[in-house]
Design a protein around this motif. Structure first.
Motif, mmCIF file in Angstrom:
data_model
loop_
_atom_site.group_PDB
_atom_site.id
_atom_site.type_symbol
_atom_site.label_atom_id
_atom_site.label_comp_id
_atom_site.label_asym_id
_atom_site.label_seq_id
_atom_site.Cartn_x
_atom_site.Cartn_y
_atom_site.Cartn_z
ATOM 1 N N HIS A 138 -16.134 -11.294 -1.306
ATOM 2 C CA HIS A 138 -15.988 -9.873 -2.061
ATOM 3 C C HIS A 138 -15.027 -8.972 -1.031
ATOM 4 O O HIS A 138 -14.189 -8.208 -1.792
ATOM 5 N N ASP A 139 -15.221 -9.137 0.345
ATOM 6 C CA ASP A 139 -14.516 -8.279 1.213
ATOM 7 C C ASP A 139 -12.748 -8.501 0.833
ATOM 8 O O ASP A 139 -12.128 -7.467 0.629
ATOM 9 N N SER A 140 -12.624 -9.691 0.717
ATOM 10 C CA SER A 140 -11.114 -10.341 0.463
ATOM 11 C C SER A 140 -10.736 -9.824 -0.756
ATOM 12 O O SER A 140 -9.660 -9.487 -0.869
ATOM 13 N N TYR A 141 -11.658 -9.973 -1.843
ATOM 14 C CA TYR A 141 -11.128 -9.550 -3.334
ATOM 15 C C TYR A 141 -10.667 -8.274 -3.313
ATOM 16 O O TYR A 141 -9.468 -7.821 -3.853
ATOM 17 N N HIS A 142 -11.660 -7.293 -2.761
ATOM 18 C CA HIS A 142 -11.065 -5.925 -2.751
ATOM 19 C C HIS A 142 -10.123 -5.451 -1.903
ATOM 20 O O HIS A 142 -9.465 -4.606 -2.336
ATOM 21 N N LEU A 143 -9.989 -6.251 -0.761
ATOM 22 C CA LEU A 143 -8.725 -5.767 -0.035
ATOM 23 C C LEU A 143 -7.407 -6.291 -0.760
ATOM 24 O O LEU A 143 -6.578 -5.491 -0.601
ATOM 25 N N GLY A 144 -7.324 -7.257 -1.783
ATOM 26 C CA GLY A 144 -6.417 -7.628 -2.403
ATOM 27 C C GLY A 144 -6.215 -6.588 -3.408
ATOM 28 O O GLY A 144 -4.806 -6.078 -3.712
ATOM 29 N N GLN A 145 -6.997 -6.032 -3.983
ATOM 30 C CA GLN A 145 -7.042 -4.954 -4.810
ATOM 31 C C GLN A 145 -6.373 -3.537 -4.211
ATOM 32 O O GLN A 145 -5.594 -2.835 -4.610
ATOM 33 N N ILE A 146 -6.769 -3.220 -2.909
ATOM 34 C CA ILE A 146 -6.165 -2.031 -2.267
ATOM 35 C C ILE A 146 -4.921 -2.346 -1.913
ATOM 36 O O ILE A 146 -3.885 -1.480 -2.023
ATOM 37 N N GLY A 147 -4.307 -3.717 -1.487
ATOM 38 C CA GLY A 147 -3.086 -4.083 -1.241
ATOM 39 C C GLY A 147 -2.277 -3.816 -2.506
ATOM 40 O O GLY A 147 -1.192 -3.284 -2.612
ATOM 41 N N PHE A 148 -2.671 -4.220 -3.970
ATOM 42 C CA PHE A 148 -1.977 -4.028 -4.904
ATOM 43 C C PHE A 148 -2.012 -2.635 -5.253
ATOM 44 O O PHE A 148 -0.531 -2.102 -5.556
ATOM 45 N N LEU A 149 -2.908 -1.730 -5.120
ATOM 46 C CA LEU A 149 -2.782 -0.313 -5.241
ATOM 47 C C LEU A 149 -1.705 0.310 -4.324
ATOM 48 O O LEU A 149 -1.042 1.168 -4.691
ATOM 49 N N ARG A 150 -1.774 -0.142 -3.284
ATOM 50 C CA ARG A 150 -0.826 0.434 -2.236
ATOM 51 C C ARG A 150 0.691 0.270 -2.635
ATOM 52 O O ARG A 150 1.526 1.241 -2.528
ATOM 53 N N ARG A 151 0.806 -1.172 -3.132
ATOM 54 C CA ARG A 151 2.429 -1.121 -3.630
ATOM 55 C C ARG A 151 2.454 -0.333 -4.866
ATOM 56 O O ARG A 151 3.945 0.106 -5.166
ATOM 57 N N GLN A 152 1.473 -0.291 -5.674
ATOM 58 C CA GLN A 152 1.776 0.538 -6.848
ATOM 59 C C GLN A 152 2.025 1.953 -6.565
ATOM 60 O O GLN A 152 2.729 3.066 -7.336
ATOM 61 N N LEU A 153 1.589 2.636 -5.313
ATOM 62 C CA LEU A 153 1.909 4.009 -4.817
ATOM 63 C C LEU A 153 3.386 3.917 -4.156
ATOM 64 O O LEU A 153 3.642 4.844 -3.747
ATOM 65 N N GLY A 154 3.989 2.758 -4.467
ATOM 66 C CA GLY A 154 5.262 2.781 -3.638
ATOM 67 C C GLY A 154 5.576 2.593 -2.092
ATOM 68 O O GLY A 154 6.359 2.770 -1.411
ATOM 69 N N LYS A 155 4.297 2.172 -1.759
ATOM 70 C CA LYS A 155 4.257 1.948 -0.183
ATOM 71 C C LYS A 155 4.510 0.523 -0.003
ATOM 72 O O LYS A 155 4.525 -0.212 -0.675
ATOM 73 N N PRO A 156 5.111 0.176 1.453
ATOM 74 C CA PRO A 156 5.350 -1.034 1.733
ATOM 75 C C PRO A 156 4.119 -2.058 1.616
ATOM 76 O O PRO A 156 2.867 -1.706 1.542
ATOM 77 N N ALA A 157 4.226 -3.280 1.619
ATOM 78 C CA ALA A 157 3.237 -4.119 1.240
ATOM 79 C C ALA A 157 2.453 -4.132 2.603
ATOM 80 O O ALA A 157 2.765 -3.817 3.804
ATOM 81 N N MET A 158 1.028 -4.432 2.420
ATOM 82 C CA MET A 158 0.136 -4.461 3.604
ATOM 83 C C MET A 158 0.658 -5.320 4.679
ATOM 84 O O MET A 158 1.190 -6.361 4.400
ATOM 85 N N SER A 159 0.472 -4.979 5.821
ATOM 86 C CA SER A 159 1.045 -5.537 7.017
ATOM 87 C C SER A 159 -0.298 -6.427 7.619
ATOM 88 O O SER A 159 -1.484 -5.973 7.628
#
Length: 173
Positions: A138-159
């Motif tokens: 569950h933790d990993s699933y939602h982290l993937g969502q946050i990483g995707f949203l981060r990219r949609q904001l024009g931010k660099p990929a999650m480090s």
């Protein structure tokens, strides 16, 4: 720590760092922005993850006061959140519960994790070990969502950058 828990604890420790990395350089406004098609935003997902770790600590018999509960307790969905915690409040709550959960997991014995748990998750294993495994996913699933949203904001990929740690559950230095 029961050896069956060790790889799960290592993933939770990794996820602790990944969420902090996902929040880097995200403004309060960006964290609360939802995509045009709808869905959750970064602030909601991050607060939900911290809240879920508090749930896990409580189910393992080691509750910790949740500073985000006042924001989330009466909300069944993102639309029902009336007052948002700041990103710093979320980050601080995340780091605190994560450190606490690291210690809780270190203390678990084979007997502890073999106990049946009353909560039902969509997996066959009804033990505390099964609960931990599901909540790691569950933790990993939602982290993937946050990483995707981060990219949609024009931010660099999650480090995947990690701070050096001594005495961590996974044994990373």
């Amino acid at each position: 720590m029961d050896p069956r828990v060790a790889p799960l604890a290592a993933i939770l420790e990794l996820n602790t760092d990944l969420l902090v990395n996902c929040l880097a350089d995200v403004s309060e406004a960006e964290a609360r922005r939802c995509l045009e098609a709808g869905g959750n935003n970064i602030a909601f997902l991050a607060a939900h993850l911290a809240d879920t770790r508090h749930f896990l600590a409580k189910r393992l018999g080691a509750p910790l006061a949740n500073p985000l509960a006042r924001y989330l307790a009466s909300a069944g969905s993102i639309e029902e959140i009336l007052v948002w915690p700041s990103l710093e409040e979320i980050r601080s709550a995340w780091l605190r519960i994560s450190s606490h959960l690291d210690q809780v997991l270190l203390s678990l014995t084979a007997e502890d994790v073999s106990q049946l748990d009353a909560h039902r998750f969509p997996i066959d294993d009804r033990t505390r070990l099964g609960m931990i495994a599901f909540l790691v996913q569950h933790d990993s699933y939602h982290l993937g969502q946050i990483g995707f949203l981060r990219r949609q904001l024009g931010k660099p990929a999650m480090s995947y950058a990690r701070p050096a740690r001594q005495g961590s559950p996974s044994g990373a230095a």
